[in-house]
Design an enzyme around this catalytic site. Structure first.
Site, PDB file in Angstrom:
ATOM      1  CD  GLN A  60      -1.309 -40.516  14.042  1.00  0.00           C
ATOM      2  OE1 GLN A  60      -0.381 -40.677  13.279  1.00  0.00           O
ATOM      3  NE2 GLN A  60      -1.842 -41.111  13.666  1.00  0.00           N
TER       4      GLN A  60
ATOM      5  CB  ALA B 180       5.538 -35.638  10.470  1.00  0.00           C
ATOM      6  CG  HIS B 181       2.461 -39.926  11.212  1.00  0.00           C
ATOM      7  ND1 HIS B 181       0.831 -39.014  11.569  1.00  0.00           N
ATOM      8  CD2 HIS B 181       2.497 -39.201  10.030  1.00  0.00           C
ATOM      9  CE1 HIS B 181       0.063 -39.083  10.226  1.00  0.00           C
ATOM     10  NE2 HIS B 181       1.166 -38.602   9.493  1.00  0.00           N
ATOM     11  CG  ASN B 182       4.280 -43.767   9.349  1.00  0.00           C
ATOM     12  OD1 ASN B 182       3.187 -43.557  10.053  1.00  0.00           O
ATOM     13  ND2 ASN B 182       4.779 -45.025  10.146  1.00  0.00           N
TER      14      ASN B 182
END
Length: 337
Positions: A202, A243-245
């Protein structure tokens, strides 16, 4: 003890007073718990019946509601009781815990960090290499800010918060205790031999706009690439997962225990009730509303209100729930036939 006359409170909320302007108010309480010399509020019709039994000396009330103050009591009529109450609560607000300007002797600040004028760095904080902290920002004791992160001016970060490397936080933000910003996103794939999981690096970051508030225990994961972003003025409750993005627009609201899977996009002004969840790669349009515990699995058009699991138009979901309540009786009738 802070105290104000009913007229002083009326002036603070720009209302219309109905009753004595000289009654002294020493505090604010909900209508069922309020006692003499306390102020309460009535924002909805269902609370009118509680006013007669309440011991409150005064109430702020929506001017659309037809209520009489009663003997020796006061009503302050306003357009919006909830907003007026916010002004009153500021009158009675106590001073926050002390965290004076400067760097506490028990803090660790890297020599390459840049600390703005008037900033406060509390005891046991750690400020890593290349960190920039803006003017008049406060870090309460035991905050960790890792390498090359920047934090704007007039921001407050409460104890226990961890902000990992290369994150960006804007001006006038409030980050409540034990928030984690910039932890790794939840990225794994089954290995080719089927014997384990491969962790996906990440390498992105987090970018948070101005005026954002993030509640205690919430997490904002860094992007797998590029950045997880939160728009200006967005408010996030306790125990929320982003969460990511993910990309959140301006002035979104996420209530407690709601969550976004990876790469979700929220438009401006989206509101999510407690426990609502959105699956990965879904887009929620501007101004959409998701009721509590709603589960969203596909894109939502702007302005829509959804309920249920899976999420559906709120009117259709309410009809479905009403029909479900009739099923036991319908089954009995069918068995008789």
């Amino acid at each position: 003890m802070k105290q104000y006359t009913t007229e002083q409170i009326n002036q603070a909320v720009n209302g219309t007073i109905d009753g004595s302007p000289t009654i002294m108010i020493t505090g604010v309480e909900q209508i069922s718990e309020a006692t003499t010399n306390q102020l309460t509020f009535i924002g909805e019709k269902k609370y009118i019946k509680l006013w007669d039994q309440s011991r409150a000396s005064a109430a702020i009330i929506n001017d659309s509601l037809d209520v009489e103050p009663g003997q020796g009591r006061v009503l302050i009529r306003v357009a919006d009781a909830d907003l007026a109450l916010a002004d009153v609560l500021r009158l009675f607000e106590t001073a926050p815990p002390k965290c004076g300007p400067g760097i506490h002797s028990a803090a660790v600040v890297d020599s390459t960090a840049v600390i703005g004028e008037g900033a406060a760095i509390g005891a046991s904080c750690y400020i890593g290499p290349g960190v920039v902290i803006g003017a008049n920002t406060k870090l309460y004791p035991n905050v960790t800010v890792l390498d090359d992160t920047s934090i704007g001016s007039e921001t407050i970060i409460w104890s226990g918060t961890v902000i990992r490397e290369r994150c960006r936080i804007g001006n006038h933000c409030i980050i409540h205790p034990n928030v984690t910003i910039g932890a790794d996103g939840f990225g794994y794939r089954p290995s080719l031999d089927g014997q384990g999981l491969v962790k996906i690096p990440q390498i992105g970051t987090v970018k948070i706009g101005d005026g954002v508030e993030i509640g205690a225990g919430s997490c904002v994961d860094r992007g797998k690439f590029s950045a997880t972003t939160i728009g200006d003025g967005t408010k996030i409750d306790n125990l929320v997962q982003i969460a990511h993005n993910c990309k959140l627009g301006r002035f979104c609201v996420m209530a407690g225990q709601s969550g976004l899977a990876g790469s979700v996009t929220l438009g401006d002004g989206v509101m999510m009730g407690g426990g609502a969840g959105v699956r990965d790669h879904v887009t929620i349009g501007d101004g959409a509303r998701l009721g509590g515990n709603t589960g969203v699995i596909s894109d939502v058009a702007p302005g829509k209100t959804l309920l249920g699991v899976p999420a559906n138009d709120h009117r259709q979901t309410l009809r479905l729930w009403a029909a479900q309540k009739q099923l036991p009786d319908l089954i009995k009738q069918m068995k008789k036939k």
